[in-house]
Design a protein around this motif. Structure first.
Motif, PDB file in Angstrom:
ATOM      1  N   THR A  10       0.853  -1.195   0.000  1.00 24.05           N
ATOM      2  CA  THR A  10       0.000   0.000   0.000  1.00 24.05           C
ATOM      3  C   THR A  10       0.879   1.232   0.000  1.00 24.05           C
ATOM      4  O   THR A  10       1.957   1.247   0.556  1.00 24.05           O
ATOM      5  CB  THR A  10      -0.868   0.059   1.261  1.00 24.05           C
ATOM      6  OG1 THR A  10      -0.005   0.022   2.377  1.00 24.05           O
ATOM      7  CG2 THR A  10      -1.859  -1.077   1.299  1.00 24.05           C
ATOM      8  N   ASN A  11       0.413   2.247  -0.641  1.00 21.61           N
ATOM      9  CA  ASN A  11       1.127   3.508  -0.636  1.00 21.61           C
ATOM     10  C   ASN A  11       0.125   4.539  -0.131  1.00 21.61           C
ATOM     11  O   ASN A  11      -0.265   5.456  -0.839  1.00 21.61           O
ATOM     12  CB  ASN A  11       1.613   3.822  -2.056  1.00 21.61           C
ATOM     13  CG  ASN A  11       2.551   5.013  -2.064  1.00 21.61           C
ATOM     14  OD1 ASN A  11       2.883   5.577  -1.026  1.00 21.61           O
ATOM     15  ND2 ASN A  11       2.953   5.411  -3.263  1.00 21.61           N
ATOM     16  N   LEU A  12      -0.354   4.291   1.093  1.00 22.44           N
ATOM     17  CA  LEU A  12      -1.410   5.117   1.667  1.00 22.44           C
ATOM     18  C   LEU A  12      -0.972   6.575   1.705  1.00 22.44           C
ATOM     19  O   LEU A  12       0.078   6.899   2.229  1.00 22.44           O
ATOM     20  CB  LEU A  12      -1.696   4.634   3.091  1.00 22.44           C
ATOM     21  CG  LEU A  12      -2.973   5.154   3.705  1.00 22.44           C
ATOM     22  CD1 LEU A  12      -4.165   4.464   3.061  1.00 22.44           C
ATOM     23  CD2 LEU A  12      -2.948   4.876   5.209  1.00 22.44           C
ATOM     24  N   VAL A  13      -1.781   7.418   1.114  1.00 20.30           N
ATOM     25  CA  VAL A  13      -1.398   8.827   1.018  1.00 20.30           C
ATOM     26  C   VAL A  13      -1.690   9.529   2.338  1.00 20.30           C
ATOM     27  O   VAL A  13      -2.727   9.333   2.954  1.00 20.30           O
ATOM     28  CB  VAL A  13      -2.190   9.493  -0.125  1.00 20.30           C
ATOM     29  CG1 VAL A  13      -1.784  10.942  -0.270  1.00 20.30           C
ATOM     30  CG2 VAL A  13      -1.973   8.746  -1.413  1.00 20.30           C
ATOM     31  N   MET A  14      -0.746  10.329   2.782  1.00 18.28           N
ATOM     32  CA  MET A  14      -0.936  11.134   3.990  1.00 18.28           C
ATOM     33  C   MET A  14      -1.138  12.586   3.552  1.00 18.28           C
ATOM     34  O   MET A  14      -0.726  12.984   2.464  1.00 18.28           O
ATOM     35  CB  MET A  14       0.304  11.067   4.886  1.00 18.28           C
ATOM     36  CG  MET A  14       0.821   9.685   5.188  1.00 18.28           C
ATOM     37  SD  MET A  14       0.057   8.943   6.622  1.00 18.28           S
ATOM     38  CE  MET A  14       0.655   9.988   7.924  1.00 18.28           C
ATOM     39  N   GLY A  15      -1.721  13.371   4.423  1.00 12.98           N
ATOM     40  CA  GLY A  15      -1.934  14.776   4.085  1.00 12.98           C
ATOM     41  C   GLY A  15      -1.915  15.631   5.320  1.00 12.98           C
ATOM     42  O   GLY A  15      -1.607  15.132   6.409  1.00 12.98           O
ATOM     43  N   LYS A  16      -2.295  16.927   5.157  1.00 10.52           N
ATOM     44  CA  LYS A  16      -2.119  17.817   6.302  1.00 10.52           C
ATOM     45  C   LYS A  16      -3.070  17.513   7.457  1.00 10.52           C
ATOM     46  O   LYS A  16      -2.875  17.998   8.563  1.00 10.52           O
ATOM     47  CB  LYS A  16      -2.194  19.276   5.875  1.00 10.52           C
ATOM     48  CG  LYS A  16      -3.485  19.741   5.335  1.00 10.52           C
ATOM     49  CD  LYS A  16      -3.329  21.229   5.066  1.00 10.52           C
ATOM     50  CE  LYS A  16      -4.562  21.760   4.386  1.00 10.52           C
ATOM     51  NZ  LYS A  16      -4.371  23.112   3.928  1.00 10.52           N
ATOM     52  N   HIS A  17      -4.106  16.685   7.183  1.00 10.58           N
ATOM     53  CA  HIS A  17      -5.011  16.352   8.284  1.00 10.58           C
ATOM     54  C   HIS A  17      -4.591  15.083   9.015  1.00 10.58           C
ATOM     55  O   HIS A  17      -5.197  14.698  10.003  1.00 10.58           O
ATOM     56  CB  HIS A  17      -6.451  16.221   7.765  1.00 10.58           C
ATOM     57  CG  HIS A  17      -6.930  17.506   7.161  1.00 10.58           C
ATOM     58  ND1 HIS A  17      -7.039  18.657   7.901  1.00 10.58           N
ATOM     59  CD2 HIS A  17      -7.261  17.829   5.887  1.00 10.58           C
ATOM     60  CE1 HIS A  17      -7.431  19.643   7.105  1.00 10.58           C
ATOM     61  NE2 HIS A  17      -7.561  19.167   5.878  1.00 10.58           N
ATOM     62  N   ALA A  57       4.889  20.739   7.833  1.00 12.53           N
ATOM     63  CA  ALA A  57       5.383  21.786   6.921  1.00 12.53           C
ATOM     64  C   ALA A  57       5.344  21.276   5.482  1.00 12.53           C
ATOM     65  O   ALA A  57       4.944  21.990   4.554  1.00 12.53           O
ATOM     66  CB  ALA A  57       6.802  22.173   7.326  1.00 12.53           C
ATOM     67  N   LEU A  58       5.714  20.012   5.309  1.00 18.30           N
ATOM     68  CA  LEU A  58       5.698  19.432   3.960  1.00 18.30           C
ATOM     69  C   LEU A  58       4.263  19.297   3.453  1.00 18.30           C
ATOM     70  O   LEU A  58       3.958  19.663   2.307  1.00 18.30           O
ATOM     71  CB  LEU A  58       6.389  18.062   3.990  1.00 18.30           C
ATOM     72  CG  LEU A  58       6.416  17.290   2.674  1.00 18.30           C
ATOM     73  CD1 LEU A  58       7.241  18.038   1.624  1.00 18.30           C
ATOM     74  CD2 LEU A  58       7.002  15.885   2.862  1.00 18.30           C
ATOM     75  N   ALA A  59       3.374  18.817   4.329  1.00 21.59           N
ATOM     76  CA  ALA A  59       1.980  18.610   3.922  1.00 21.59           C
ATOM     77  C   ALA A  59       1.297  19.931   3.596  1.00 21.59           C
ATOM     78  O   ALA A  59       0.375  19.977   2.776  1.00 21.59           O
ATOM     79  CB  ALA A  59       1.226  17.866   5.024  1.00 21.59           C
ATOM     80  N   ASP A  60       1.759  21.007   4.201  1.00 19.14           N
ATOM     81  CA  ASP A  60       1.209  22.328   3.882  1.00 19.14           C
ATOM     82  C   ASP A  60       1.553  22.740   2.462  1.00 19.14           C
ATOM     83  O   ASP A  60       0.813  23.436   1.786  1.00 19.14           O
ATOM     84  CB  ASP A  60       1.812  23.380   4.835  1.00 19.14           C
ATOM     85  CG  ASP A  60       0.920  23.563   6.051  1.00 19.14           C
ATOM     86  OD1 ASP A  60      -0.242  23.122   5.990  1.00 19.14           O
ATOM     87  OD2 ASP A  60       1.408  24.111   7.062  1.00 19.14           O
ATOM     88  N   ARG A  61       2.746  22.311   2.032  1.00 22.55           N
ATOM     89  CA  ARG A  61       3.199  22.718   0.697  1.00 22.55           C
ATOM     90  C   ARG A  61       2.779  21.723  -0.373  1.00 22.55           C
ATOM     91  O   ARG A  61       2.737  22.041  -1.553  1.00 22.55           O
ATOM     92  CB  ARG A  61       4.729  22.855   0.701  1.00 22.55           C
ATOM     93  CG  ARG A  61       5.157  24.155   1.361  1.00 22.55           C
ATOM     94  CD  ARG A  61       6.621  24.367   1.237  1.00 22.55           C
ATOM     95  NE  ARG A  61       7.362  23.497   2.142  1.00 22.55           N
ATOM     96  CZ  ARG A  61       8.635  23.190   1.993  1.00 22.55           C
ATOM     97  NH1 ARG A  61       9.307  23.644   0.961  1.00 22.55           N
ATOM     98  NH2 ARG A  61       9.229  22.427   2.861  1.00 22.55           N
ATOM     99  N   LYS A  62       2.498  20.491   0.059  1.00 26.44           N
ATOM    100  CA  LYS A  62       2.253  19.430  -0.898  1.00 26.44           C
ATOM    101  C   LYS A  62       0.969  18.733  -0.476  1.00 26.44           C
ATOM    102  O   LYS A  62       0.891  18.249   0.640  1.00 26.44           O
ATOM    103  CB  LYS A  62       3.428  18.444  -0.771  1.00 26.44           C
ATOM    104  CG  LYS A  62       3.706  17.630  -1.937  1.00 26.44           C
ATOM    105  CD  LYS A  62       4.993  16.841  -1.747  1.00 26.44           C
ATOM    106  CE  LYS A  62       5.182  15.904  -2.912  1.00 26.44           C
ATOM    107  NZ  LYS A  62       4.187  14.912  -3.037  1.00 26.44           N
ATOM    108  N   LYS A  63      -0.010  18.677  -1.359  1.00 23.92           N
ATOM    109  CA  LYS A  63      -1.318  18.142  -0.944  1.00 23.92           C
ATOM    110  C   LYS A  63      -1.217  16.697  -0.459  1.00 23.92           C
ATOM    111  O   LYS A  63      -1.735  16.330   0.573  1.00 23.92           O
ATOM    112  CB  LYS A  63      -2.289  18.199  -2.122  1.00 23.92           C
ATOM    113  CG  LYS A  63      -2.931  19.578  -2.290  1.00 23.92           C
ATOM    114  CD  LYS A  63      -4.185  19.532  -3.105  1.00 23.92           C
ATOM    115  CE  LYS A  63      -4.042  19.055  -4.543  1.00 23.92           C
ATOM    116  NZ  LYS A  63      -3.275  19.850  -5.479  1.00 23.92           N
TER     117      LYS A  63
END
Ligand code: KIV
Ligand code: ZN
Length: 523
Positions: free
Chosen positions: A328-335, A366-372
């Motif tokens: 799995t390449n479960l996507v993470m995000g800012k939430h 910080a990364l998730a803020d810049r990258k969806k």
């Protein structure tokens, strides 16, 4: 007569920390060496060659500390055929539960000419040094360096001498990567047939990859009776490198039908250690590298994807999970929260303590803020970047702004924190990266030559992180630096500074060995 199980067992001797680290630019810090040794021990490697204790105080301390922390693996140190080398090696490895001394001398005509020894004089030296090693340690490995280019009669003679003097393992190195599979097998077979006492010791194979045949040569040697393979993670090593551990181990696992031998390696640990070695050595793994390359399990062409969806075995001879890759390449995000990040990182092989997680979480946000969308590869790049240099980074990038456009020159405003104090400078250059590097150089003047500057996009999309690798050389000292950021110029400046930090450590070490070196900050 050994029983069948014993005959089938192939010992894995890992020399990432000695032959691998010897590769120009692959120098690891003390803490990094300890980390890699612990991972090797945990994955079930039988013997870890931890370093070359006489080479420097740092090498000695690393081998000693690895010996002290070792759990199951035999810890081995390298020594030339000289008594002080062997004594120093023993001083370092004797702290291990299971120590080994590995001593060697070049036996081919070209190598014999270096110390200018006759065949008889060299034979006498081998007898004396192996006897000395064996008086210190009951586990002694001896190597005739450049064995594959040594006259057969002489090779048999010196191997016999080493066995009689007490060597328990005889390693047959293909030092220059010159042999080919059939010859590699014939050599082991010849030694087993002709040398008295050969049945009482283990023969090892140690192949370099100059002709791309290291894995094939090592496996051929095993089929002829060698029962120890010397190898490195990712095939790290001088020139074209050594036999890659992951290749021989997986070949023996996947093709056990035709090569019925066993190793003690837990293959599910392969991908994590591969990534860690790539990160700490500064040698990225090529995308199409067997087993551990980014594309090794990627099936992008339409025909392949269709086949894969119907039945994974259509194009896959092993499963990603066999080497510890999660499907799995479960996507993470800012939430995504801290617990999710912890779980995801654990999945990727990073088990973090609370304080480490706190730091990584700030950077992840910080990364998730810049990258969806933050993918596995983004997190791996982030972890690589976060691994703070245990020797203490004296220089850090605090601020960087680059002005670019169609008109040259480009300019960079840079603030570096050097030994806790901020220093600001503006510099111009031919392009934004050149301007940023010139700014760094203005604040930290040096004569190091930039040997390599490489940029890779971690994932797809224009918001992808860039990982940058930089290699620099100063007075024969080669260092590498890496960093990742969604901004290529920031990643470049940080990678450059990372390499400079490593250079400072190397200069300081040289300084303590008697050569006065310092660096000057100009602000
Ligand atoms: O390649 C080689 O010959 C070696 C020896 C020191 C074993 O690394
Ligand atoms: Zn070697």
């Amino acid at each position: 007569m050994t029983d069948k199980t014993e005959q089938d067992r192939v010992l894995i001797f890992d020399t990432t920390l000695r032959d691998g680290e010897q590769s120009p630019g692959a120098t690891m810090t003390h803490a990094e060496k300890l980390e890699i040794a612990a991972l090797l021990d945990e994955m079930g490697v039988d013997i870890i060659e931890a370093g070359f204790p006489i080479a420097s105080e740092g090498d000695f301390e690393a081998v000693k500390a690895i010996a002290q922390q070792s759990q199951n693996a035999v810890i081995c140190g390298l020594a030339r055929a000289q008594l002080p080398d062997i004594d120093r090696c023993w001083e370092a490895v004797r702290h291990a539960k299971r120590p080994r001394i590995h001593t060697f001398i070049g036996t081919s005509p070209l190598h014999r000419a270096i110390p200018n020894l006759s065949q008889d004089e060299m034979a006498e030296r081998i007898h004396q040094t192996v006897t000395h090693a064996r008086n210190l340690c009951d586990n002694v490995q001896w190597s005739p360096m450049d064995a594959t280019r040594t006259e057969h009669d002489y090779l048999c003679r010196v191997v016999e001498i080493a066995i009689k003097a007490g060597a328990t393992t005889i390693n047959i190195p293909d030092t220059v990567g010159y042999t080919a599979p059939r010859e590699s097998a014939d050599l082991i077979r010849m030694l087993k047939e002709r040398v008295p006492g050969a049945d009482d010791i283990v023969f090892a194979t140690h192949c370099h990859n100059d002709l791309g045949m290291a894995t094939a040569n090592a496996l051929a040697a095993v089929e002829a009776g060698a029962r120890q393979i010397e190898c490195t993670i990712n095939g790290l090593g001088e020139r074209a490198g050594n036999t890659a551990l992951e290749e021989v181990v997986m070949a023996l696992k996947v093709r056990n039908d035709i090569m019925p031998y066993r190793t003690g390696v837990d293959t599910t640990k392969i991908i994590h250690i591969s990534r860690r070695v790539a990160a700490v050595s500064g040698f990225p793994v090529q995308f199409n590298k067997a087993i551990v390359g980014k594309n090794a399990f990627a099936h992008e062409s339409g025909i392949h994807q269709d086949g894969m969806l119907k039945n994974a075995e259509t194009f896959e001879i092993m499963r990603p999970s066999d080497i510890g890759l999660k499907e799995t390449n479960l996507v993470m995000g800012k939430h995504s929260g801290r617990a999710a990040l912890r779980a995801k990182l654990k999945d990727l092989g990073y088990d973090l303590a609370d304080n480490q997680l706190k730091d990584v979480f700030v950077r992840f946000k910080a990364l998730a803020d810049r990258k969806k969308e933050v993918y596995d590869d983004d997190l791996i790049a982030l972890m690589r970047d976060t691994a703070s240099d245990p020797d203490g980074d004296r220089i850090r990038v605090k601020f960087l702004r680059v002005i670019c456009g169609t008109e040259a020159p480009q300019s960079a405003d840079l603030t570096l924190t050097i030994d806790g104090e901020d220093h600001q400078v503006t510099a111009t250059g031919d392009g934004p990266v050149d301007a940023a590097f010139n700014a760094v150089k203005k604040l930290v003047p040096h004569n190091a030559r930039l040997q390599l500057y490489q940029v890779h996009a971690v994932t797809e999309g224009t918001d992808a992180q860039a990982t940058v690798s930089v290699r620099m050389e100063e007075e024969g000292r080669i260092v590498t630096g890496q960093s990742a950021d969604t901004d290529t110029v920031v990643a470049s400046a940080k990678a450059y500074v990372h390499a400079l930090n490593r250079l400072l450590v190397r200069r300081e070490k040289a300084g303590t060995d008697g050569k006065e070196v310092s660096y000057k900050v100009v602000s």
